[in-house]
Enzyme design. Structure first.
Site: not given
Lengths: 177, 414
Positions: A81, A106, A125, A154
């Site tokens: 995501d 993750w 990331d 979120d």
């Protein structure tokens, strides 16, 4: 088509029937810019099924796209995501110049359609530069509220490192599942 | 070089006298030009208007918001500004005017509003070099008349980063303490004394998240196993006791939204599938009071579900729960909504539907006797205003925010 794209398209279509062309252009501009934002937050989302992430059931990816790291259909992205680093100066396994890999990550388990095997993928990331804004890839399957933080998109997961700003996401192969 | 009026750079900190001298010079020049122009006009037309008035020089002023006007239909709209440095915009939705804004830092969450003092509060994050560098978190007090920051206290840099919800911070009922959610990714709650404007400490809430205040000295958090962790505070803001309230919900079967609303001593948690979980305080703990379905047979068959970014609002005086609804399958809990369904929580039934003019992700309702419903969406810079009882669309406030996230009704002073 990603959820983001569908949301944007639906909102734009809905509003376009009620607004002037000029205000619609303003909205579309905002939507495009807004699209830069929504997937900013990387998700720790489980892969509920060990299948290629198809987007929607009626939107099955072609083999070319499931092997294209610039496509949201790329087989490694089944639980990703964010913005794809492949479109931002990095690749699916490297961060763009000037960014810093996040120490918090993750994993997902994705089926490689080329060999029929499942692999563990780490979605690190890249942080320290403001949002890339290209190649958004965002889904809410299995996404959960923040009382299950490892499943919540979120949360800005760059928060675990020295640099807070989120730039893009990678998909590094860890090993066979 | 130090700026001076003569250098052509206006230093607004100069005395009024200096500004007057500078303004006078401008006016003098302008008047010379004007006189010449008038002569040309007179020569051309052969006449000068006898009633012509000379415009008076002006002083630039700064607005101060008055106390003696109703703010019943004012809102604080958090502008996420593309996930960069954001702000909270103050809007009078009756006039449609933006009244001002306060800067709320990197990835802003929400503001907290005092009902005792003319103050609002924000936990703000800053990065030393804009987008990089050492992170600093501060607790900031803003004056609600001048909108100036009047206190800025550094706190440990642990506030959660990401999208905000109404549960990322809260005030105790007596407004002695502000509670702010930390996530590093260890979860804890920062306690700040609003009376002394001092950071107290953090209370760890491992395995749990967010903040739902339940009185002067109590809050609870939702936990990943479906329980609630209840923390009771002492008068100094420290932890007095903690109680686990088990079996509030089952996150594996039907997760509840963490984006709950409260009123009249109860917390309302809609679930992904459309049940309403009502949580009440029971002394030093909390308990599930009841569960009732928001959906009738037709709604279930139509795949109607609650969802959105800020999908719920509650009118405390009328006991009305507003829920943003869409049609969709599983995992559509963040879809934009096209209708708002209104429930009487005493009668436990739906009393009306509001068909939205524009799809929305966030909703909020004012708390007065003639309430209005506010709606916004992350990708849409406009704020929509509806009559919250009749459902009629009142107005669109354009360019309200770059990236609207949380909408908060302005709460009047008590």
């Amino acid at each position: 088509m990603s959820l983001l794209d569908r949301l944007t398209e639906e909102a734009t279509r809905r509003i376009s029937s009620e607004t002037s062309r000029r205000s619609l252009l303003g909205l579309v501009g905002a939507a495009l810019v807004g699209g830069v934002v929504y997937p900013l937050l990387p998700v720790a989302r489980k892969s509920n099924n060990a299948d290629v992430d198809n987007g929607t059931a009626s939107d099955a990816p072609q083999l070319t796209s499931v092997n294209d790291p610039r496509s949201c259909d790329y087989w490694r992205y089944c639980a990703i995501d964010g913005w794809l680093c492949s479109c931002c100066g990095g690749s699916h396994k490297s961060c763009p110049p000037g960014t810093v890999p996040s120490p918090v990550t993750w994993v997902g388990t994705c089926l490689n359609p080329n060999d029929g095997k499942s692999y563990i993928i780490s979605y690190n990331d890249c942080c320290g530069v403001q949002g890339c804004g290209r190649c958004s890839c965002h889904r809410n399957e299995g996404e959960r509220p923040q009382y299950r933080p490892s499943l919540s998109n979120d949360i800005n997961w760059c928060l675990g490192g020295e640099q807070l700003a989120y730039n893009c996401s990678t998909a590094v192969l860890i090993g066979e599942a | 070089m130090k700026n001076s009026p003569g250098a052509g750079v206006i230093n607004w900190q100069n005395s009024k006298r200096q500004r007057g001298a500078f303004a006078g010079r401008i006016v003098e020049d302008a008047m010379n030009g004007l006189a010449l122009l008038m002569l040309v006009i007179a020569a051309t037309l052969g006449a000068v208007p006898s009633t012509a008035q000379t415009l008076e020089p002006e002083d630039l002023t700064v607005e101060v918001l008055p106390n003696d006007v109703s703010r019943d239909h004012w809102v604080w709209l958090t502008d996420y500004v593309l996930g960069l440095y954001g702000k909270a915009v103050l809007i009078d939705t009756d006039s449609g005017d933006v009244k001002g804004a306060v800067d709320t830092g990197w990835e802003p969450m929400k503001v907290e509003q005092s009902r005792k003092r003319s103050e609002i509060y924000a936990i703000r994050v800053f990065l030393e070099r804009g987008f990089r560098g050492k992170r600093t978190d501060v607790f900031t007090v803003f004056d609600t008349n001048t909108l100036n920051p009047i206190a800025d206290i550094e706190i440990p840099p642990k506030r959660l980063s990401g999208f905000g919800t109404m549960a990322h911070s809260g005030l105790t009922s007596d407004e002695r303490f502000l509670l702010s959610y930390n996530f590093t990714p260890a979860s804890s709650v920062a306690v700040i004394n609003l009376e002394s404007r001092a950071y107290i400490d953090e209370i760890e809430i491992a395995g749990c998240a967010l903040i739902y205040p339940t009185g002067d000295r109590q809050f609870f958090s939702l936990c990943g196993d479906g329980s609630a962790l209840v923390v009771n505070l002492n008068d100094q803001g420290g932890e007095l006791s903690r109680v686990e309230a088990p079996d509030i919900f089952d996150p594996d079967v039907d997760p509840v939204f963490e984006k709950a609303v409260t009123g009249n001593g109860l917390w309302y948690f809609p679930s992904f599938s459309g049940d309403l979980y009502v949580v009440e305080r029971k002394g030093d703990t909390v308990a599930l009071k009841e569960i009732w379905s928001l959906l009738d047979k037709a709604a279930k068959e139509g795949l109607w579900k609650p969802g959105g970014f800020q999908p719920f609002a509650f009118h405390e005086g009328k006991g009305l729960l507003y829920i943003l609804m869409h049609q969709g399958d599983e995992d559509t809990h963040k879809e934009l909504g096209e209708e708002v369904w209104v429930y009487d929580v005493v009668e436990k039934k739906r009393v009306s539907k509001i068909l939205l003019k524009v799809m929305a992700g966030s909703i909020e309702v004012s708390q007065d006797d003639a309430p209005v419903l506010y709606t916004a969406a992350l990708f849409d810079p406009n704020l929509q205003i509806y009559d919250a009882l009749s459902g009629s669309h009142r107005r669109t406030i354009t360019e309200a925010a770059f990236t609207p996230t949380v909408i908060q009704s302005v709460r009047p002073l008590q």
